[in-house]
Write an enzyme that holds these catalytic residues in place. Structure first.
Site, PDB file in Angstrom:
ATOM      1  CB  CYS A  76      23.749  49.255  12.009  1.00  0.00           C
ATOM      2  SG  CYS A  76      24.791  49.894  13.331  1.00  0.00           S
ATOM      3  CG  ASN A 126      16.062  49.785  26.057  1.00  0.00           C
ATOM      4  OD1 ASN A 126      15.806  49.693  27.262  1.00  0.00           O
ATOM      5  ND2 ASN A 126      15.824  50.874  25.371  1.00  0.00           N
ATOM      6  CG  HIS A 138      25.981  49.623  16.963  1.00  0.00           C
ATOM      7  ND1 HIS A 138      26.853  49.717  15.892  1.00  0.00           N
ATOM      8  CD2 HIS A 138      26.686  50.011  18.059  1.00  0.00           C
ATOM      9  CE1 HIS A 138      28.046  50.129  16.322  1.00  0.00           C
ATOM     10  NE2 HIS A 138      27.960  50.314  17.632  1.00  0.00           N
ATOM     11  CG  HIS A 192      22.245  52.096  22.050  1.00  0.00           C
ATOM     12  ND1 HIS A 192      21.897  51.125  21.138  1.00  0.00           N
ATOM     13  CD2 HIS A 192      21.073  52.533  22.575  1.00  0.00           C
ATOM     14  CE1 HIS A 192      20.590  50.988  21.109  1.00  0.00           C
ATOM     15  NE2 HIS A 192      20.055  51.820  21.981  1.00  0.00           N
ATOM     16  CG  HIS A 223      19.147  54.446  26.379  1.00  0.00           C
ATOM     17  ND1 HIS A 223      18.448  55.228  25.488  1.00  0.00           N
ATOM     18  CD2 HIS A 223      19.107  53.186  25.873  1.00  0.00           C
ATOM     19  CE1 HIS A 223      17.993  54.471  24.491  1.00  0.00           C
ATOM     20  NE2 HIS A 223      18.374  53.230  24.711  1.00  0.00           N
TER      21      HIS A 223
HETATM   22  P1  AMP Z   1      16.938  51.534  21.743  1.00  0.00           P
HETATM   23  O1  AMP Z   1      15.440  51.517  21.726  1.00  0.00           O
HETATM   24  O2  AMP Z   1      17.522  51.152  23.068  1.00  0.00           O
HETATM   25  O3  AMP Z   1      17.509  50.722  20.586  1.00  0.00           O
HETATM   26  O4  AMP Z   1      17.379  53.026  21.548  1.00  0.00           O
HETATM   27  C1  AMP Z   1      17.622  53.581  20.301  1.00  0.00           C
HETATM   28  C2  AMP Z   1      17.601  55.051  20.484  1.00  0.00           C
HETATM   29  O5  AMP Z   1      18.272  55.642  19.407  1.00  0.00           O
HETATM   30  C3  AMP Z   1      16.192  55.660  20.527  1.00  0.00           C
HETATM   31  O6  AMP Z   1      16.025  56.343  21.773  1.00  0.00           O
HETATM   32  C4  AMP Z   1      16.177  56.622  19.331  1.00  0.00           C
HETATM   33  O7  AMP Z   1      15.478  57.808  19.611  1.00  0.00           O
HETATM   34  C5  AMP Z   1      17.649  56.868  19.105  1.00  0.00           C
HETATM   35  N1  AMP Z   1      18.075  57.193  17.748  1.00  0.00           N
HETATM   36  C6  AMP Z   1      17.790  56.515  16.615  1.00  0.00           C
HETATM   37  N2  AMP Z   1      18.415  57.073  15.558  1.00  0.00           N
HETATM   38  C7  AMP Z   1      19.123  58.114  16.034  1.00  0.00           C
HETATM   39  C8  AMP Z   1      19.985  59.083  15.465  1.00  0.00           C
HETATM   40  N3  AMP Z   1      20.238  59.120  14.157  1.00  0.00           N
HETATM   41  N4  AMP Z   1      20.552  60.009  16.263  1.00  0.00           N
HETATM   42  C9  AMP Z   1      20.296  60.010  17.586  1.00  0.00           C
HETATM   43  N5  AMP Z   1      19.512  59.118  18.194  1.00  0.00           N
HETATM   44  C10 AMP Z   1      18.920  58.186  17.438  1.00  0.00           C
HETATM   45 ZN    ZN Z   2      26.674  49.025  13.939  1.00  0.00          ZN
END
Ligand code: AMP
Ligand code: ZN
Length: 102
Positions: free
Chosen positions: A2, A83, A94, A96, A98
């Site tokens: 991922c 989320n 994966h 995370h 915020h």
């Molecule tokens: P979620 O919707 O909780 O899965 O949040 C995923 C977050 O990852 C979103 O706010 C995206 O803008 C952010 N995101 C996706 N790809 C990248 C990346 N390569 N570098 C930094 N942020 C990312």
């Molecule tokens: Zn991963």
């Protein structure tokens, strides 16, 4: 693999705000606040819904990293958000945390 595993293992270059053996922190590519960081365990856990009991410490440390960043960056207040699942607005499968501040 991922996107966050690729970044965590340096297969995709990215500017990291913080890194240690088990975690990375990066600035969100589409920030929803003035400060918008993502706190990410290197261990691939899909979501909070997929965590097992043994992941308790891995997830718990995310809050301590948030606390440390808040102190070090002298951010007086912030919001922390997971989320969970597609229906919960999760796009990257994966886990995370915020970290958002105005
Ligand atoms: P979620 O919707 O909780 O899965 O949040 C995923 C977050 O990852 C979103 O706010 C995206 O803008 C952010 N995101 C996706 N790809 C990248 C990346 N390569 N570098 C930094 N942020 C990312
Ligand atoms: Zn991963």
């Amino acid at each position: 693999m991922c996107i966050f595993c690729s970044i965590a293992s340096h297969k995709i270059p990215s500017t990291l705000v913080y890194e240690d053996e088990k975690y990375i922190v990066l600035n969100d590519i589409h920030p929803k606040s003035r400060i918008h960081m993502l706190l990410i365990p290197k261990k691939h856990i899909e979501s909070i819904s997929h965590m097992s009991n043994e992941d308790q410490e891995t997830i718990g440390w995310l809050f301590l990293i948030a606390r440390n960043l808040g102190h070090e960056m002298q951010i007086p207040g912030y919001r922390l958000q997971f989320n969970v699942g597609k229906e919960g607005g999760q796009e990257v499968m994966h886990v995370h945390l915020h970290f958002l501040a105005d």
